[in-house]
Design a protein around this motif. Sequence first.
Motif, mmCIF file in Angstrom:
data_model
loop_
_atom_site.group_PDB
_atom_site.id
_atom_site.type_symbol
_atom_site.label_atom_id
_atom_site.label_comp_id
_atom_site.label_asym_id
_atom_site.label_seq_id
_atom_site.Cartn_x
_atom_site.Cartn_y
_atom_site.Cartn_z
ATOM 1 N N ILE A 1 1.643 -8.840 -3.928
ATOM 2 C CA ILE A 1 2.701 -9.314 -3.039
ATOM 3 C C ILE A 1 3.040 -10.763 -3.417
ATOM 4 O O ILE A 1 2.204 -11.466 -3.991
ATOM 5 N N VAL A 2 4.254 -11.175 -3.114
ATOM 6 C CA VAL A 2 4.623 -12.586 -3.329
ATOM 7 C C VAL A 2 4.830 -13.221 -1.959
ATOM 8 O O VAL A 2 5.611 -12.719 -1.146
ATOM 9 N N VAL A 3 4.100 -14.307 -1.702
ATOM 10 C CA VAL A 3 4.204 -14.997 -0.413
ATOM 11 C C VAL A 3 4.904 -16.338 -0.625
ATOM 12 O O VAL A 3 4.489 -17.118 -1.489
ATOM 13 N N LEU A 4 5.974 -16.559 0.125
ATOM 14 C CA LEU A 4 6.655 -17.856 0.080
ATOM 15 C C LEU A 4 6.267 -18.611 1.351
ATOM 16 O O LEU A 4 6.517 -18.112 2.452
ATOM 17 N N VAL A 5 5.644 -19.766 1.206
ATOM 18 C CA VAL A 5 5.267 -20.546 2.383
ATOM 19 C C VAL A 5 6.246 -21.703 2.532
ATOM 20 O O VAL A 5 6.278 -22.604 1.691
ATOM 21 N N VAL A 6 7.056 -21.641 3.573
ATOM 22 C CA VAL A 6 8.034 -22.703 3.819
ATOM 23 C C VAL A 6 7.311 -23.826 4.567
ATOM 24 O O VAL A 6 7.030 -23.712 5.758
ATOM 25 N N ASN A 7 6.999 -24.880 3.822
ATOM 26 C CA ASN A 7 6.142 -25.929 4.381
ATOM 27 C C ASN A 7 6.971 -27.123 4.843
ATOM 28 O O ASN A 7 7.487 -27.869 4.025
ATOM 29 N N ASN A 8 7.078 -27.266 6.164
ATOM 30 C CA ASN A 8 7.754 -28.452 6.719
ATOM 31 C C ASN A 8 6.778 -29.330 7.489
ATOM 32 O O ASN A 8 7.177 -30.241 8.204
ATOM 33 N N GLY A 9 5.488 -29.018 7.387
ATOM 34 C CA GLY A 9 4.462 -29.869 7.991
ATOM 35 C C GLY A 9 4.436 -29.845 9.508
ATOM 36 O O GLY A 9 3.950 -30.781 10.146
ATOM 37 N N VAL B 1 0.847 -1.194 0.000
ATOM 38 C CA VAL B 1 0.000 0.000 0.000
ATOM 39 C C VAL B 1 0.885 1.247 0.000
ATOM 40 O O VAL B 1 0.662 2.194 -0.752
ATOM 41 N N VAL B 2 1.901 1.232 0.847
ATOM 42 C CA VAL B 2 2.772 2.412 0.975
ATOM 43 C C VAL B 2 3.696 2.551 -0.248
ATOM 44 O O VAL B 2 3.931 3.646 -0.727
ATOM 45 N N HIS B 3 4.217 1.431 -0.733
ATOM 46 C CA HIS B 3 5.180 1.466 -1.850
ATOM 47 C C HIS B 3 4.725 0.555 -2.992
ATOM 48 O O HIS B 3 5.322 -0.512 -3.221
ATOM 49 N N PRO B 4 3.694 0.967 -3.729
ATOM 50 C CA PRO B 4 3.161 0.082 -4.778
ATOM 51 C C PRO B 4 4.194 -0.256 -5.855
ATOM 52 O O PRO B 4 4.082 -1.291 -6.507
ATOM 53 N N GLU B 5 5.217 0.600 -6.000
ATOM 54 C CA GLU B 5 6.177 0.394 -7.082
ATOM 55 C C GLU B 5 7.289 -0.583 -6.693
ATOM 56 O O GLU B 5 8.059 -1.002 -7.547
ATOM 57 N N ARG B 6 7.366 -0.946 -5.425
ATOM 58 C CA ARG B 6 8.483 -1.789 -4.988
ATOM 59 C C ARG B 6 8.075 -3.257 -4.849
ATOM 60 O O ARG B 6 6.907 -3.565 -4.642
ATOM 61 N N THR B 7 9.043 -4.154 -4.983
ATOM 62 C CA THR B 7 8.777 -5.585 -4.832
ATOM 63 C C THR B 7 8.621 -5.908 -3.356
ATOM 64 O O THR B 7 9.444 -5.496 -2.537
ATOM 65 N N VAL B 8 7.569 -6.639 -3.015
ATOM 66 C CA VAL B 8 7.318 -7.005 -1.628
ATOM 67 C C VAL B 8 7.194 -8.532 -1.540
ATOM 68 O O VAL B 8 6.356 -9.131 -2.203
ATOM 69 N N VAL B 9 8.069 -9.121 -0.747
ATOM 70 C CA VAL B 9 8.069 -10.573 -0.585
ATOM 71 C C VAL B 9 7.828 -10.898 0.879
ATOM 72 O O VAL B 9 8.536 -10.414 1.764
ATOM 73 N N CYS B 10 6.817 -11.720 1.126
ATOM 74 C CA CYS B 10 6.563 -12.204 2.485
ATOM 75 C C CYS B 10 7.054 -13.632 2.572
ATOM 76 O O CYS B 10 6.741 -14.453 1.716
ATOM 77 N N ILE B 11 7.828 -13.929 3.605
ATOM 78 C CA ILE B 11 8.254 -15.314 3.829
ATOM 79 C C ILE B 11 7.553 -15.790 5.084
ATOM 80 O O ILE B 11 7.543 -15.088 6.113
ATOM 81 N N SER B 12 6.946 -16.946 4.964
ATOM 82 C CA SER B 12 6.073 -17.422 6.033
ATOM 83 C C SER B 12 6.336 -18.903 6.266
ATOM 84 O O SER B 12 6.854 -19.596 5.395
ATOM 85 N N GLY B 13 5.970 -19.393 7.434
ATOM 86 C CA GLY B 13 6.008 -20.832 7.679
ATOM 87 C C GLY B 13 4.622 -21.409 7.425
ATOM 88 O O GLY B 13 3.654 -20.656 7.240
ATOM 89 N N ASP B 14 4.506 -22.726 7.429
ATOM 90 C CA ASP B 14 3.175 -23.311 7.190
ATOM 91 C C ASP B 14 2.247 -23.032 8.375
ATOM 92 O O ASP B 14 1.061 -22.753 8.200
#
Length: 556
Positions: free
Chosen positions: A453-461, A420-433
């Motif tokens: 936004i790009v969300v990476l879900v690190v899935n280790n169950g 929202v604040v920086h629409p022109e910038r790349t935003v990556v969220c890294i998350s766990g499962d």
Amino acid sequence: MTRTGARVLVDQLVAHGVDTAFCVPGESYIAVLDSLRDAPIRLVVARHEAGAANMAEAYGKLTGRPGICLVTRAPGATHAATGVYTAFQDSTPLILLVGQVPREHRGREAFQELNYSDAFGAMTKLAIEAEAPDQFPEIAARAFGTALSGRPGPVVVAMPEDVLAAEADVEDATPHPVARDVPLNGDLARVREFLSTAARPLIVVGGGGWSAQAAEDVRAFAEASVIPVATSFRRQDYIDNTSPSYAGVLTVGHDAALAGRLRESDVLLVIGSRLGDIATRGYTTLEPPRIPQTLVHVHADPKELGRVYEPDLAIVATSPEFLAALEPIDGPHRTDWFASAHADFLASLRHKRGPGELDVGDVMQHLRERLPADALLTNGAGNYTVWCHRFYAFRRYRTQLAPCSGAMGYGIPAAIAAKVVHPERTVVCISGDGDFLMSGHELAAAVQEELPIVVLVVNNGMYGTIRMHQERLFPGRVVGTELVNPDFTAWARAFGAYGEVVLRSEDFPDAFERALAERRPALLELRVDPEAITPRQTLSEIRAEASAQHLGSASG
Ligand SMILES: Cc1ncc(C[n+]2csc(CCOP(=O)(O)OP(=O)(O)O)c2C)c(N)n1
Ligand SMILES: [Mg+2]
């Protein structure tokens, strides 16, 4: 001219420069919503109040202005409490506007009634309730001033329903600048004196209330004065990590070399940081109250000075003001100490490939090389964050949005606020499962607001962090930490986002490009080997080590 209390309040938000607010609507403050309809304020609608509060917290972190969050009475407020707590622990300016029962019903435990100063007193700088519509200009001025001054933090403003509906003839407040604490010249001279003779000085930066200029000033001072700089937990972007003065982050499970450097330093200049639990490995690297090295502690809140560690020099100052006033000194005699600190950091960026086809270290290395300097990274809590923090290099101030409070569920709301604040910038969220399912539903807000936004879900169950502690303390006795997960990519698609599973490190770069090219919210599920629990040790190694110790202590 008379206005309703609701209109007066919204006009004060506009007068204080608010351009964005985050909410979950409630009938208890419906008049405020109605006034927002005509205001020049972007209203982002979350699906859970923790999401709204975390978005506002991230907005506050990113802009240095209070994040505004609106929630309904008691259940809305208690849902929002996690974001308020994070603003408290992370020293972030935030204002939570919350509905309240009409004044005449107060004290009866009316429907959704809550005493907000009782409920939020321990995690806010101020919890205040409006008694009349003409009070809003004064209340708003106090809320903004309190949230921003000294050590920044959260403020709760309760809005009784009848006060919002009542009319008043009152003037708007004119926002005034917040007072800043400036260091005394005598103290600055002593800092320079301590540092000029130091053989192994170290600067530790952290806390709230920083600015891009302060980050630049600390880099320039440290480089010119030949002093290494360590950042505190989740404050890695307070100095350009490519600076030759950067020594690394005192994060959870930080590098032994950095802990050693903290212990071996002869003069410690702590700027803004509380020199807390995580930076000191549970107060063991440095044992309170008295440490062998000379301690200069600079903090905006005098109550933090001498609270845990006894400083040789205590300075009440906001970090930007302190740094603006600090002149560099000569330090050619400590070039080796300085150079080896940055060399240690560079060495710690190289990861050892762990078990499984997909290694989060490989992913972070790719992001480090691929992302522009202004890209924003967000995360919540979990063991996956150890890779995020260890193997990424932040180059610009406020490119890291992460909860110092260690609250799960932060990353996705933070990514939304960032975009929202920086629409022109790349935003990556890294998350766990585990982490992802605490706020993944906010993908709906990202889709609605068209925030790619790009969300990476690190899935280790599993709830990996807790499983790791389980293996350390109760080896082999797994309970409450295994997760049967949904199909994350199908979930993403159901929201209207892009979804793709990534199974191998070498497939990540192309998948990441596809996610970016979608220009809509995207989720990549990274399937990792549950054995890869930390960058250093596997789950089995931790279990074996703990079992041996347990056996050893049983027989010995
Ligand atoms: C709101 C909240 N609830 C619980 C915890 C305790 N906790 C810390 S990490 C963690 C597990 C995180 O699991 P996941 O997101 O899957 O990451 P992993 O550790 O597996 O990498 C839990 C439950 C917390 N920090 N915050
Ligand atoms: Mg997990």
